[in-house]
Write an enzyme that holds these catalytic residues in place. Structure first.
Site, mmCIF file in Angstrom:
data_model
loop_
_atom_site.group_PDB
_atom_site.id
_atom_site.type_symbol
_atom_site.label_atom_id
_atom_site.label_comp_id
_atom_site.label_asym_id
_atom_site.label_seq_id
_atom_site.Cartn_x
_atom_site.Cartn_y
_atom_site.Cartn_z
ATOM 1 N N LYS A 78 1.480 -12.629 -5.101
ATOM 2 C CA LYS A 78 1.739 -12.059 -3.674
ATOM 3 C C LYS A 78 1.526 -12.573 -2.216
ATOM 4 O O LYS A 78 -0.042 -13.156 -1.865
ATOM 5 C CB LYS A 78 0.875 -10.886 -3.679
ATOM 6 C CG LYS A 78 0.709 -9.343 -2.545
ATOM 7 C CD LYS A 78 -0.283 -8.573 -3.056
ATOM 8 C CE LYS A 78 0.180 -7.209 -1.711
ATOM 9 N NZ LYS A 78 -0.396 -5.845 -2.380
ATOM 10 N N ASP B 48 -3.921 3.394 -1.614
ATOM 11 C CA ASP B 48 -2.621 3.829 -1.392
ATOM 12 C C ASP B 48 -2.154 4.543 -2.682
ATOM 13 O O ASP B 48 -1.363 3.730 -3.580
ATOM 14 C CB ASP B 48 -2.336 3.092 -1.023
ATOM 15 C CG ASP B 48 -0.286 3.305 -0.537
ATOM 16 O OD1 ASP B 48 -0.184 3.700 -0.671
ATOM 17 O OD2 ASP B 48 0.056 1.792 -0.779
ATOM 18 N N ASN C 27 2.131 1.872 -7.301
ATOM 19 C CA ASN C 27 1.104 1.481 -7.352
ATOM 20 C C ASN C 27 0.160 1.469 -8.514
ATOM 21 O O ASN C 27 -0.838 0.799 -8.649
ATOM 22 C CB ASN C 27 -0.048 1.573 -6.145
ATOM 23 C CG ASN C 27 0.519 0.762 -5.384
ATOM 24 O OD1 ASN C 27 1.247 0.261 -5.013
ATOM 25 N ND2 ASN C 27 0.704 1.434 -3.898
ATOM 26 N N ASP D 115 -2.525 -3.490 -5.938
ATOM 27 C CA ASP D 115 -1.806 -3.020 -4.270
ATOM 28 C C ASP D 115 -3.067 -2.278 -4.177
ATOM 29 O O ASP D 115 -3.277 -1.409 -2.827
ATOM 30 C CB ASP D 115 -0.940 -1.803 -4.277
ATOM 31 C CG ASP D 115 -0.428 -2.245 -3.006
ATOM 32 O OD1 ASP D 115 -1.032 -2.774 -1.772
ATOM 33 O OD2 ASP D 115 0.732 -1.502 -2.757
HETATM 34 N N1 LIG Z 1 0.162 -7.816 -10.673
HETATM 35 C C1 LIG Z 1 0.944 -6.866 -10.891
HETATM 36 N N2 LIG Z 1 1.838 -6.685 -11.867
HETATM 37 C C2 LIG Z 1 3.043 -6.030 -12.075
HETATM 38 N N3 LIG Z 1 3.535 -5.820 -11.113
HETATM 39 C C3 LIG Z 1 3.150 -5.834 -9.989
HETATM 40 C C4 LIG Z 1 2.464 -6.733 -9.877
HETATM 41 N N4 LIG Z 1 1.721 -6.157 -9.044
HETATM 42 C C5 LIG Z 1 3.035 -6.185 -7.652
HETATM 43 N N5 LIG Z 1 3.795 -5.917 -8.774
HETATM 44 C C6 LIG Z 1 5.535 -4.885 -7.964
HETATM 45 O O1 LIG Z 1 5.354 -5.522 -6.416
HETATM 46 C C7 LIG Z 1 5.374 -3.770 -5.982
HETATM 47 C C8 LIG Z 1 4.587 -4.635 -4.609
HETATM 48 O O2 LIG Z 1 3.874 -4.984 -5.138
HETATM 49 P P1 LIG Z 1 1.598 -4.322 -4.043
HETATM 50 O O3 LIG Z 1 1.301 -5.140 -4.355
HETATM 51 O O4 LIG Z 1 2.575 -2.899 -4.444
HETATM 52 O O5 LIG Z 1 2.595 -5.149 -2.591
HETATM 53 P P2 LIG Z 1 3.055 -3.494 -1.676
HETATM 54 O O6 LIG Z 1 2.180 -4.140 -0.646
HETATM 55 O O7 LIG Z 1 4.169 -4.511 -0.777
HETATM 56 O O8 LIG Z 1 3.106 -2.248 -1.806
HETATM 57 C C9 LIG Z 1 5.017 -3.133 -7.069
HETATM 58 O O9 LIG Z 1 5.241 -1.890 -7.000
HETATM 59 C C10 LIG Z 1 5.219 -3.401 -8.281
HETATM 60 O O10 LIG Z 1 6.146 -3.485 -8.594
HETATM 61 MG MG LIG Z 2 2.909 -1.118 -3.651
#
Ligand SMILES: Nc1ncnc2c1ncn2[C@@H]1O[C@H](COP(=O)(O)OP(=O)(O)O)[C@@H](O)[C@H]1O
Ligand SMILES: [Mg+2]
Length: 262
Positions: free
Chosen positions: A38, A180, A185, A198
């Protein structure tokens, strides 16, 4: 492709990846077979996500932190990929009871964490200060608001809303709050929580913060706001039946309104 920090490059090597489009923030999520990178602008939130993910490693199912780097204004969080499906997956949306069970476990899991040594607090006074900053800096996105927040029967503008929030603070029941707690999430496999992700807004806060955003997310995952596809089966009381608590609609409304300023 962005020039990655050396340490991260070494860990990902030449592996194949895809770029995830689901998140709403300015983050870029790169998905590998068994890990996720990320990348986001360095903010208090990106630092907090890393700090809370570390603090929660042995307390809740959260991704394992594999590396964390800050370079040239960007933060890079390499973490393990959570197994299972997002709770906004069709499998859950088509199965409201299973979804309510999962969300209930997700919320109760947060509430049982001992917050005595929690490194972050987003209790209301702090959130309102942050909201004030966002209003003063013109950071509030009016396009993203619920349809009835502003306008004829709503608030005139973000500063009117902020003043109302300051004047109508509810009493807080402090717990560990995800911050959130929306469907994308929280990950699950059948009725088991496999991961909370997240975590930028995670910290101590009122339990109704998460209940409110969970409710809003449920509503809009069913009514098609996010995907354009609406589903049958939404019952506004179901989550509360599973949680075994009476919905406090005034608090739910309060925290949904507060979130308009973020
Ligand atoms: N550790 C993880 N394992 C699996 N999927 C993830 C993970 N981190 C992020 N994702 C995927 O990426 C998407 C966006 O990541 P997230 O951390 O929620 O960022 P944002 O702040 O953009 O919502 C998540 O909804 C999920 O689908
Ligand atoms: Mg998210």
């Amino acid at each position: 492709m962005i020039e990655l920090p050396e340490k991260i490059k070494k860990l990902i090597g030449e592996k194949n990846y895809t770029i995830d489009q689901i998140g709403k923030s300015d983050s870029t999520v790169i998905v590998f077979d068994n890990m996720i990178l990320k990348i986001q602008t360095i903010t208090e939130e990106s630092d907090n996500e890393h700090e809370m993910m570390l603090w929660l490693q042995d307390k809740l199912p959260v991704p394992k932190v594999l590396a964390f780097e800050r370079k040239a204004g960007l933060s890079y969080l390499l973490m393990s990929k959570v197994e299972g499906k997002m709770s906004c997956d069709e499998e859950y949306i088509n199965n409201p009871n299973q979804l309510a069970t999962l969300l209930t476990k997700g919320l109760r899991g947060l509430w049982q964490v001992d917050i005595a040594n929690c490194p972050t607090s987003f209790a209301l006074d702090r959130k309102l200060q942050m909201a004030q900053y966002n209003v003063e800096q013109n950071f509030v996105d009016l396009e993203d608001a619920e349809p009835d927040t502003y306008g004829e029967h709503g608030f005139r503008d973000p500063s009117h809303l902020l003043q109302w929030l300051i004047d109508n603070k509810p009493e807080e029941e402090l717990v560990l709050s995800h911050g959130d707690f929306c469907l994308p999430n929280l990950f699950g496999r059948k009725e088991e929580v496999t991961g909370y992700i997240d975590l930028g807004k995670t910290g101590i806060a009122d339990r109704w913060q998460d209940i409110a955003l969970c409710y809003r997310s449920l509503l809009h995952n069913y009514d098609g706001t996010y995907t354009g596809k609406a589903y049958e089966g939404f019952d506004r009381n179901l989550l509360f039946e599973y949680l075994g608590i009476e919905p406090q609609w005034d608090k739910i409304r309060y925290y949904i309104l507060l979130d308009e300023l973020f």
